[in-house]
Design an enzyme around this catalytic site. Structure first.
Site, PDB file in Angstrom:
ATOM      1  N   TRP A   1     -10.517  -4.984   0.391  1.00 11.96           N
ATOM      2  CA  TRP A   1     -11.598  -4.951   1.383  1.00 11.96           C
ATOM      3  C   TRP A   1     -12.414  -3.668   1.337  1.00 11.96           C
ATOM      4  O   TRP A   1     -13.411  -3.538   2.052  1.00 11.96           O
ATOM      5  CB  TRP A   1     -11.009  -5.127   2.789  1.00 11.96           C
TER       6      TRP A   1
ATOM      7  N   SER B   1      -8.522   7.562  -0.440  1.00 15.05           N
ATOM      8  CA  SER B   1      -7.259   6.821  -0.359  1.00 15.05           C
ATOM      9  C   SER B   1      -7.050   5.889  -1.541  1.00 15.05           C
ATOM     10  O   SER B   1      -5.924   5.783  -2.046  1.00 15.05           O
ATOM     11  CB  SER B   1      -7.147   6.053   0.957  1.00 15.05           C
TER      12      SER B   1
ATOM     13  N   LYS C   1       3.792 -10.168   0.039  1.00 11.95           N
ATOM     14  CA  LYS C   1       3.939 -11.210   1.061  1.00 11.95           C
ATOM     15  C   LYS C   1       2.693 -12.096   1.096  1.00 11.95           C
ATOM     16  O   LYS C   1       2.692 -13.143   1.742  1.00 11.95           O
ATOM     17  CB  LYS C   1       4.228 -10.608   2.432  1.00 11.95           C
TER      18      LYS C   1
ATOM     19  N   GLU D   1      -1.009   4.045   0.791  1.00 10.14           N
ATOM     20  CA  GLU D   1      -1.153   4.330   2.224  1.00 10.14           C
ATOM     21  C   GLU D   1       0.194   4.365   2.948  1.00 10.14           C
ATOM     22  O   GLU D   1       0.316   4.992   4.002  1.00 10.14           O
ATOM     23  CB  GLU D   1      -2.094   3.288   2.862  1.00 10.14           C
TER      24      GLU D   1
ATOM     25  N   ARG E   1      -7.979  11.890   6.827  1.00  7.60           N
ATOM     26  CA  ARG E   1      -8.322  11.600   5.421  1.00  7.60           C
ATOM     27  C   ARG E   1      -9.814  11.797   5.164  1.00  7.60           C
ATOM     28  O   ARG E   1     -10.659  11.388   5.968  1.00  7.60           O
ATOM     29  CB  ARG E   1      -7.958  10.155   5.128  1.00  7.60           C
TER      30      ARG E   1
ATOM     31  N   GLY F   1     -15.769   3.020  -1.911  1.00  7.33           N
ATOM     32  CA  GLY F   1     -15.375   3.252  -3.291  1.00  7.33           C
ATOM     33  C   GLY F   1     -14.285   4.280  -3.442  1.00  7.33           C
ATOM     34  O   GLY F   1     -13.460   4.460  -2.541  1.00  7.33           O
TER      35      GLY F   1
ATOM     36  N   GLN G   1     -14.972  -0.882   0.821  1.00  9.38           N
ATOM     37  CA  GLN G   1     -16.407  -1.018   0.543  1.00  9.38           C
ATOM     38  C   GLN G   1     -16.940   0.188  -0.213  1.00  9.38           C
ATOM     39  O   GLN G   1     -17.526   0.065  -1.284  1.00  9.38           O
ATOM     40  CB  GLN G   1     -17.162  -1.164   1.870  1.00  9.38           C
TER      41      GLN G   1
ATOM     42  N   ASP H   1       5.203  -2.852   7.537  1.00 12.02           N
ATOM     43  CA  ASP H   1       6.544  -3.312   7.128  1.00 12.02           C
ATOM     44  C   ASP H   1       7.275  -2.244   6.300  1.00 12.02           C
ATOM     45  O   ASP H   1       8.473  -2.032   6.464  1.00 12.02           O
ATOM     46  CB  ASP H   1       6.454  -4.589   6.272  1.00 12.02           C
TER      47      ASP H   1
ATOM     48  N   HIS I   1     -12.070   4.371  12.207  1.00 14.82           N
ATOM     49  CA  HIS I   1     -13.371   4.368  11.529  1.00 14.82           C
ATOM     50  C   HIS I   1     -14.460   4.234  12.577  1.00 14.82           C
ATOM     51  O   HIS I   1     -14.348   3.414  13.495  1.00 14.82           O
ATOM     52  CB  HIS I   1     -13.440   3.203  10.528  1.00 14.82           C
TER      53      HIS I   1
HETATM   54  C1  FAD Z   1     -12.095  -2.546   5.344  1.00 14.88           C
HETATM   55  C2  FAD Z   1     -11.553  -1.339   4.620  1.00 14.88           C
HETATM   56  C3  FAD Z   1     -12.389  -0.541   3.881  1.00 14.88           C
HETATM   57  C4  FAD Z   1     -11.883   0.560   3.194  1.00 14.88           C
HETATM   58  N1  FAD Z   1     -12.703   1.291   2.402  1.00 14.88           N
HETATM   59  C5  FAD Z   1     -12.187   2.268   1.634  1.00 14.88           C
HETATM   60  C6  FAD Z   1     -12.990   2.929   0.672  1.00 14.88           C
HETATM   61  O1  FAD Z   1     -14.164   2.624   0.518  1.00 14.88           O
HETATM   62  N2  FAD Z   1     -12.407   3.901  -0.088  1.00 14.88           N
HETATM   63  C7  FAD Z   1     -11.087   4.253   0.051  1.00 14.88           C
HETATM   64  O2  FAD Z   1     -10.606   5.145  -0.658  1.00 14.88           O
HETATM   65  N3  FAD Z   1     -10.326   3.631   0.958  1.00 14.88           N
HETATM   66  C8  FAD Z   1     -10.827   2.635   1.726  1.00 14.88           C
HETATM   67  N4  FAD Z   1     -10.020   1.986   2.603  1.00 14.88           N
HETATM   68  C9  FAD Z   1      -8.602   2.337   2.645  1.00 14.88           C
HETATM   69  C10 FAD Z   1      -7.930   1.822   1.379  1.00 14.88           C
HETATM   70  O3  FAD Z   1      -8.424   0.531   1.092  1.00 14.88           O
HETATM   71  C11 FAD Z   1      -6.415   1.758   1.506  1.00 14.88           C
HETATM   72  O4  FAD Z   1      -5.890   2.942   2.021  1.00 14.88           O
HETATM   73  C12 FAD Z   1      -5.778   1.515   0.142  1.00 14.88           C
HETATM   74  O5  FAD Z   1      -6.416   0.444  -0.493  1.00 14.88           O
HETATM   75  C13 FAD Z   1      -4.318   1.225   0.312  1.00 14.88           C
HETATM   76  O6  FAD Z   1      -3.808   0.721  -0.892  1.00 14.88           O
HETATM   77  P1  FAD Z   1      -2.266   0.347  -0.944  1.00 14.88           P
HETATM   78  O7  FAD Z   1      -2.022  -0.197  -2.287  1.00 14.88           O
HETATM   79  O8  FAD Z   1      -1.453   1.499  -0.485  1.00 14.88           O
HETATM   80  O9  FAD Z   1      -2.078  -0.795   0.182  1.00 14.88           O
HETATM   81  P2  FAD Z   1      -2.776  -2.214   0.353  1.00 14.88           P
HETATM   82  O10 FAD Z   1      -3.948  -2.371  -0.509  1.00 14.88           O
HETATM   83  O11 FAD Z   1      -2.948  -2.426   1.804  1.00 14.88           O
HETATM   84  O12 FAD Z   1      -1.659  -3.245  -0.188  1.00 14.88           O
HETATM   85  C14 FAD Z   1      -0.464  -3.460   0.543  1.00 14.88           C
HETATM   86  C15 FAD Z   1       0.324  -4.554  -0.144  1.00 14.88           C
HETATM   87  O13 FAD Z   1       1.631  -4.636   0.430  1.00 14.88           O
HETATM   88  C16 FAD Z   1       1.964  -6.007   0.683  1.00 14.88           C
HETATM   89  N5  FAD Z   1       2.990  -6.034   1.727  1.00 14.88           N
HETATM   90  C17 FAD Z   1       2.967  -5.446   2.947  1.00 14.88           C
HETATM   91  N6  FAD Z   1       4.133  -5.689   3.597  1.00 14.88           N
HETATM   92  C18 FAD Z   1       4.905  -6.428   2.760  1.00 14.88           C
HETATM   93  C19 FAD Z   1       6.204  -7.007   2.843  1.00 14.88           C
HETATM   94  N7  FAD Z   1       6.982  -6.888   3.947  1.00 14.88           N
HETATM   95  N8  FAD Z   1       6.689  -7.694   1.785  1.00 14.88           N
HETATM   96  C20 FAD Z   1       5.935  -7.870   0.664  1.00 14.88           C
HETATM   97  N9  FAD Z   1       4.680  -7.371   0.532  1.00 14.88           N
HETATM   98  C21 FAD Z   1       4.192  -6.652   1.564  1.00 14.88           C
HETATM   99  C22 FAD Z   1       0.625  -6.612   1.055  1.00 14.88           C
HETATM  100  O14 FAD Z   1       0.663  -8.020   0.974  1.00 14.88           O
HETATM  101  C23 FAD Z   1      -0.267  -5.954  -0.001  1.00 14.88           C
HETATM  102  O15 FAD Z   1      -0.108  -6.627  -1.238  1.00 14.88           O
HETATM  103  C24 FAD Z   1     -10.510   0.885   3.303  1.00 14.88           C
HETATM  104  C25 FAD Z   1      -9.660   0.088   4.059  1.00 14.88           C
HETATM  105  C26 FAD Z   1     -10.160  -1.023   4.712  1.00 14.88           C
HETATM  106  C27 FAD Z   1      -9.232  -1.875   5.502  1.00 14.88           C
END
Ligand code: FAD
Length: 567
Positions: free
Chosen positions: A63, A414, A53, A398, A409, A67, A65, A240, A261
């Site tokens: 985002w 993650s 999206k 996630e 966690r 690792g 930081q 979502d 956090h």
């Molecule tokens: C500020 C911050 C710092 C962090 N630091 C760490 C760290 O240092 N180490 C660590 O292990 N974890 C960290 N985490 C947690 C970690 O980043 C996440 O748990 C992990 O990156 C999740 O990856 P993901 O691919 O599951 O989801 P995300 O990276 O959140 O990606 C979700 C995707 O789904 C898409 N999406 C959502 N809804 C829809 C929809 N309805 N239709 C189409 N697309 C959609 C979004 O646009 C996005 O592309 C941190 C999180 C944050 C916010």
């Protein structure tokens, strides 16, 4: 039996599709999990459509930081990483899933390096390993000091764009996944068998409703942090995928476990780019020696836990929140002034810049901080290969609850999970795609929660389902959500996100009310201790009437795994 008193939205309203396309697998979301799955599918020449999206590589991943956690040093061991993960998980981890994650993690890091990831290295050329809360060894692989997630996104998005250029992946940005297409029940299906998914309805970047029909739909939609008014999560984290899965009949689990956090910068949002996202001060800063203090310089974590400021997150956040309430304070401070300018500049350049942009200089003054919603340990019931309790529907990263994160966690596990599960899901589908199924006729029209209700939903979650909750606060939240106005018409994406957040809020509050104990990151003021009778998961499904029902732990997943093994 756990039931909501008011029915939830059963389908997001949509018009008839203006276009229908067919592929083998649709991956929804382009954080680490979705990109890892897409890369693996493209490598195996499976036809794959990737939608997001936002833009390719967005989401929480970019985002991050600190690792990624992985055992890559001789001074560490897989057994210690497993043990640290299980300890943080407070009794609710699936030990087998944890062992599989930990043993797959070094290869996931290696794969990123092969794709070109430039992780930080020490003078000898070895990976420079960071330390974070709950870890008994340095095992956090990072990049650009504190820009680790951006590097992971960069290399994976680059690999996906290359596959797009080679015609092996079709990627569409600014495309919003609405609901899964449910398959017509097969004649041989048992009367109570869970359904199957055969595609997804979307709104494309022109605002047009379309349908991707596919043999597999992979949810990689990330977390739910935007349910709360203060969160580290970007604007995409509106739950979502969780709401879509529950509407498709999938079992969801342990939704009450939202990790807060401890250290979010506590100054009003000064930048228009933040869009509700708070500025995170990575735990790695405490890993290098920064400590939590009050305004008089008293240590907040001293004597609370053997690991003090590096205790697991649930312990640090809850201790801070109690301290804030007890002393009627708005925030505490993270004191890293003794680390020196060189440490801040070399190891935490992004955090330093973000703080200075907002008028705080961590080199010379303690940084005001408070806890904020960060990571959802619960999610769609799935195994590490992404299988859910609904055939054809997969969940990774996630959005999924695989048993790896338990009730809390372990820091930096993650992204590792997102990479490992995304990769494994891609491999599973490359080996065996589900059969192509015919979609049942999907309803059009219907009611939704307007975007105007979002501020109320955020306020209610923050007040009632924050770090410290009790039965009264959960009931108040459920009442507020149940009383939320619904309207008919043509929803905007903002309305759709509000509707999903409304569903997610109801799910979280229902689960948090039901679990009458404190465990991991679920802290009840009226049930302050863990209870042996709650040393179990809380799994729910949505009924055809739009109410929530507690269901058996495996909730059909074991049956699907058995059938596949037998096939
Ligand atoms: C500020 C911050 C710092 C962090 N630091 C760490 C760290 O240092 N180490 C660590 O292990 N974890 C960290 N985490 C947690 C970690 O980043 C996440 O748990 C992990 O990156 C999740 O990856 P993901 O691919 O599951 O989801 P995300 O990276 O959140 O990606 C979700 C995707 O789904 C898409 N999406 C959502 N809804 C829809 C929809 N309805 N239709 C189409 N697309 C959609 C979004 O646009 C996005 O592309 C941190 C999180 C944050 C916010």
């Amino acid at each position: 039996m756990t039931r909501t008193r008011h029915p939830l939205v059963r389908r997001l309203p949509a018009t008839e599709p203006a276009w229908i396309r067919e592929t083998d697998a649709v991956v929804i979301g382009t954080g680490a999990a979705g990109l890892a799955a897409a890369c693996r599918l493209a490598d195996a020449d499976v036809r794959v459509a990737v939608i997001t999206k936002g833009t390719l590589g967005d989401g929480s991943t970019a985002w991050a930081q600190g690792g990624l956690a992985a055992v890559v040093s001789g001074r560490d061991s897989l057994a210690q990483h497993v043990e640290d993960t299980l300890t943080a998980g407070a009794g609710l981890c699936d030990a087998q899933a944890v062992r599989e994650l930990v043993s797959s993690a070094p290869a996931a890091v290696e794969r990123l390096i092969e794709l070109g990831a430039a992780f930080d290295r020490d003078g000898s050329g070895a990976l420079d390993l960071g330390l974070e809360g709950g870890h008994h060894a340095r095992r956090i692989i990072h990049a650009g000091g504190d820009a680790s997630g951006a590097e992971v996104s960069r290399v994976l998005a680059g690999a996906v764009w290359s596959a797009v250029a080679a015609g092996r992946i079709e990627a569409t940005e600014h495309t919003y996944a609405l609901d899964a297409l449910l398959a017509s029940p097969s004649r041989s299906a048992a009367p109570r068998a869970a359904g199957a998914v055969c595609g997804v309805r979307v709104i494309d970047s022109d605002g047009v409703v379309g349908e991707w029909r596919a043999r597999a739909v992979v949810l990689a939609t990330g977390g739910i942090g935007q349910l709360w008014a203060t969160t580290t999560n970007p604007s995409t984290s509106t739950g979502d995928g969780l709401a879509l899965a529950v509407r498709a009949g999938a079992a969801v689990r342990d939704l009450e476990f939202m990790q807060f956090h401890p250290t979010i910068l506590a100054v009003p949002h000064a930048s228009a780019n933040d869009r509700g996202r708070g500025v995170l001060i990575s735990e790695a800063v405490r890993g290098e020696g920064a400590v939590l203090v009050d305004a008089d310089g008293n240590r907040v974590m001293a004597g609370v836990h053997p690991l003090a400021d590096l205790a697991p997150r649930d312990v640090v956040s809850a201790t801070m929140q109690h301290y804030l309430v007890e002393h009627d304070l708005d925030h505490l401070y993270l004191d890293g002034t003794h680390l020196g300018a060189a440490m801040w500049e070399q190891h935490f350049p992004s955090i330093l810049a973000m703080c200075r942009d907002r008028g705080i200089d961590p080199v010379t003054e303690p940084v005001p901080v408070r806890p904020a919603a960060h990571y959802h340990c619960g999610g769609v019931v799935a195994d590490l290969d992404g299988r859910t309790s609904v055939r054809g529907l997969f969940a990774v990263g996630e959005a999924a609850c695989t048993g790896v994160q338990g009730a809390n966690r372990l820091a930096s596990n993650s992204i590792t999970e997102a990479l490992v599960a995304g990769d494994r899901c891609g491999q599973l589908l490359a080996r065996r795609l589900p059969p192509r199924r015919r979609p049942a006729v999907a309803a059009t029209g219907g009611a939704f929660v307007p975007a105007a209700a979002r501020a109320m939903i955020n306020r209610s979650a923050t007040r009632n389902a924050g770090l410290l909750r009790d039965a009264d606060s959960m009931v108040a939240m459920l009442d507020q959500l149940a009383g939320t106005e619904r309207i008919c018409g043509t929803p905007t994406p903002a309305d759709l996100e509000a509707t999903n957040l409304h569903t997610v809020g109801t799910l979280v509050a229902t689960a948090a009310l039901r679990r009458t104990e404190s465990r991991g990151c679920h802290r009840r003021l009226d049930h302050t201790r863990p209870r042996p009778s709650w040393l179990r998961h809380l799994t729910m499904i949505m009924t055809a009437a739009g109410t929530l029902e507690e269901t058996a732990e495996g909730a059909g997943l074991a049956g699907i795994q058995r059938d596949e093994d037998a096939a």
